[in-house]
Motif scaffolding. Sequence first.
Motif, PDB file in Angstrom:
ATOM      1  N   LEU A   3      39.328  35.296  41.335  1.00 47.45           N
ATOM      2  CA  LEU A   3      38.525  36.234  42.126  1.00 47.45           C
ATOM      3  C   LEU A   3      37.743  37.205  41.249  1.00 47.45           C
ATOM      4  CD1 LEU A   3      41.147  37.069  44.899  1.00 47.45           C
ATOM      5  CD2 LEU A   3      39.354  35.325  44.932  1.00 47.45           C
ATOM      6  N   ILE A   4      38.059  37.218  39.945  1.00 43.75           N
ATOM      7  CA  ILE A   4      37.358  38.082  38.999  1.00 43.75           C
ATOM      8  C   ILE A   4      36.814  37.220  37.866  1.00 43.75           C
ATOM      9  CG2 ILE A   4      37.511  40.050  37.441  1.00 43.75           C
ATOM     10  CD1 ILE A   4      38.018  40.805  40.340  1.00 43.75           C
ATOM     11  N   THR A  16      33.267  40.656  37.206  1.00 38.46           N
ATOM     12  CA  THR A  16      32.497  40.405  38.423  1.00 38.46           C
ATOM     13  C   THR A  16      33.430  40.113  39.585  1.00 38.46           C
ATOM     14  OG1 THR A  16      30.687  39.483  37.107  1.00 38.46           O
ATOM     15  CG2 THR A  16      30.690  38.984  39.451  1.00 38.46           C
ATOM     16  N   LEU A  17      33.348  40.931  40.630  1.00 36.32           N
ATOM     17  CA  LEU A  17      34.089  40.644  41.858  1.00 36.32           C
ATOM     18  C   LEU A  17      33.485  39.381  42.460  1.00 36.32           C
ATOM     19  CD1 LEU A  17      34.217  44.243  43.424  1.00 36.32           C
ATOM     20  CD2 LEU A  17      35.768  43.213  41.745  1.00 36.32           C
ATOM     21  N   ASP A  18      34.287  38.334  42.581  1.00 40.32           N
ATOM     22  CA  ASP A  18      33.763  37.020  42.958  1.00 40.32           C
ATOM     23  C   ASP A  18      34.588  36.428  44.099  1.00 40.32           C
ATOM     24  OD1 ASP A  18      32.210  34.744  42.926  1.00 40.32           O
ATOM     25  OD2 ASP A  18      33.255  33.841  41.223  1.00 40.32           O
ATOM     26  N   SER A  19      34.547  37.127  45.239  1.00 39.22           N
ATOM     27  CA  SER A  19      35.241  36.663  46.437  1.00 39.22           C
ATOM     28  C   SER A  19      34.279  36.736  47.619  1.00 39.22           C
ATOM     29  CB  SER A  19      36.479  37.529  46.700  1.00 39.22           C
ATOM     30  OG  SER A  19      37.202  37.075  47.816  1.00 39.22           O
ATOM     31  N   PRO A  20      33.198  35.949  47.573  1.00 38.98           N
ATOM     32  CA  PRO A  20      32.145  36.080  48.595  1.00 38.98           C
ATOM     33  C   PRO A  20      32.605  35.725  50.004  1.00 38.98           C
ATOM     34  CG  PRO A  20      31.779  34.141  47.227  1.00 38.98           C
ATOM     35  CD  PRO A  20      32.869  34.916  46.574  1.00 38.98           C
ATOM     36  N   GLU A  33      44.210  40.875  40.289  1.00 37.51           N
ATOM     37  CA  GLU A  33      43.430  40.260  39.216  1.00 37.51           C
ATOM     38  C   GLU A  33      42.562  41.280  38.488  1.00 37.51           C
ATOM     39  OE1 GLU A  33      41.251  36.685  39.866  1.00 37.51           O
ATOM     40  OE2 GLU A  33      42.794  35.796  41.148  1.00 37.51           O
ATOM     41  N   LEU A  34      42.004  42.218  39.233  1.00 36.42           N
ATOM     42  CA  LEU A  34      41.157  43.221  38.595  1.00 36.42           C
ATOM     43  C   LEU A  34      41.984  44.126  37.690  1.00 36.42           C
ATOM     44  CD1 LEU A  34      38.426  44.477  38.163  1.00 36.42           C
ATOM     45  CD2 LEU A  34      38.684  45.721  40.324  1.00 36.42           C
ATOM     46  N   ARG A  35      43.184  44.466  38.096  1.00 34.95           N
ATOM     47  CA  ARG A  35      44.055  45.276  37.241  1.00 34.95           C
ATOM     48  C   ARG A  35      44.387  44.529  35.946  1.00 34.95           C
ATOM     49  NH1 ARG A  35      48.841  48.137  40.627  1.00 34.95           N
ATOM     50  NH2 ARG A  35      48.871  49.459  38.744  1.00 34.95           N
ATOM     51  N   GLU A  36      44.643  43.233  36.054  1.00 34.87           N
ATOM     52  CA  GLU A  36      44.939  42.436  34.857  1.00 34.87           C
ATOM     53  C   GLU A  36      43.719  42.377  33.935  1.00 34.87           C
ATOM     54  OE1 GLU A  36      46.296  38.597  36.031  1.00 34.87           O
ATOM     55  OE2 GLU A  36      48.105  39.350  37.031  1.00 34.87           O
ATOM     56  N   ALA A  37      42.537  42.193  34.515  1.00 35.60           N
ATOM     57  CA  ALA A  37      41.319  42.101  33.706  1.00 35.60           C
ATOM     58  C   ALA A  37      41.040  43.421  32.990  1.00 35.60           C
ATOM     59  CB  ALA A  37      40.135  41.710  34.582  1.00 35.60           C
ATOM     60  N   LEU A  38      41.277  44.539  33.665  1.00 37.74           N
ATOM     61  CA  LEU A  38      41.074  45.846  33.029  1.00 37.74           C
ATOM     62  C   LEU A  38      42.064  46.058  31.887  1.00 37.74           C
ATOM     63  CD1 LEU A  38      40.476  47.950  36.252  1.00 37.74           C
ATOM     64  CD2 LEU A  38      38.812  47.640  34.402  1.00 37.74           C
ATOM     65  N   VAL A  51      31.483  46.712  32.428  1.00 37.85           N
ATOM     66  CA  VAL A  51      30.588  46.735  33.585  1.00 37.85           C
ATOM     67  C   VAL A  51      31.314  46.059  34.740  1.00 37.85           C
ATOM     68  CG1 VAL A  51      28.446  45.842  34.579  1.00 37.85           C
ATOM     69  CG2 VAL A  51      28.447  46.792  32.268  1.00 37.85           C
ATOM     70  N   LEU A  52      31.379  46.740  35.868  1.00 36.16           N
ATOM     71  CA  LEU A  52      31.990  46.194  37.077  1.00 36.16           C
ATOM     72  C   LEU A  52      30.874  45.864  38.062  1.00 36.16           C
ATOM     73  CD1 LEU A  52      34.592  45.541  38.668  1.00 36.16           C
ATOM     74  CD2 LEU A  52      34.525  47.896  39.533  1.00 36.16           C
TER      75      LEU A  52
END
Length: 244
Positions: A3-4, A16-20, A33-38, A51-52
């Motif tokens: 999703l990221i 990139t938020l990728d859950s269209p 997933e975003l927490r892991e990516a950060l 960049v988000l």
Amino acid sequence: MTLIATSRDRGIATLTLDSPANRNALSAALVGELREALADCAADDSVRAVVLTHTGSTFCAGADLTAPPDPEAFVGLMREIVALPKPVVARVTGHVRAGGLGLLAACDIAVAGEASSFALTESRLGLAPAVISLTLLPRVDRTAANRYYLTGERFDAAEAARIGLVTVAAEDVEKGLAPVLDGLRRASPQGLAASKELVTATVLRSFDQYAEDLIARSAALFASDEAREGMTAFLERRDPAWVR
């Protein structure tokens, strides 16, 4: 399914938020997933800034009402963005709603395009912008917060810049981002971390002081009969019972 989406370019990590399918709504999976990516960006010495951004016409539609994240996890995500020792820059070319504004306001700098629109829709669902107040209220003009918290009105990028929600409202988002990213690439890692620490200290203290109470308040609202009716009406695409 991821999703990221992530990429790297000259010291800038793009997440990139990728859950269209659900308009990049804040599901438990996306928040995780975003927490892991950060965390990966924080640990990578080659990353100067983050960049988000997003795919599709929506930056973030707010909470995923069918698979919402644990409130503590979402608050943790916002705090991690604020506390990350590297600047986080939001690149917005679409719509931002409800909890998505809390995510946006956690970023250090935000550049929004002409197609962007913003709304705090919680009051229309029997809810309130409780936990996202941790990042919104230190950033947004109080008079504007009074209006948009209560009415749920939609506003554009120019208004978002006027009230302090975004840093730059740009006709061309890439041109608006260019001097920001150039400046971040020219700054030293230590200089960036120390400078960010100065401007985020008050916000982090607010998390420590108020997060627990706001999480409890949010949970109580979500469990209420009015919120149940509001969310059901939203999913059924009808007006809730209280609309006159």
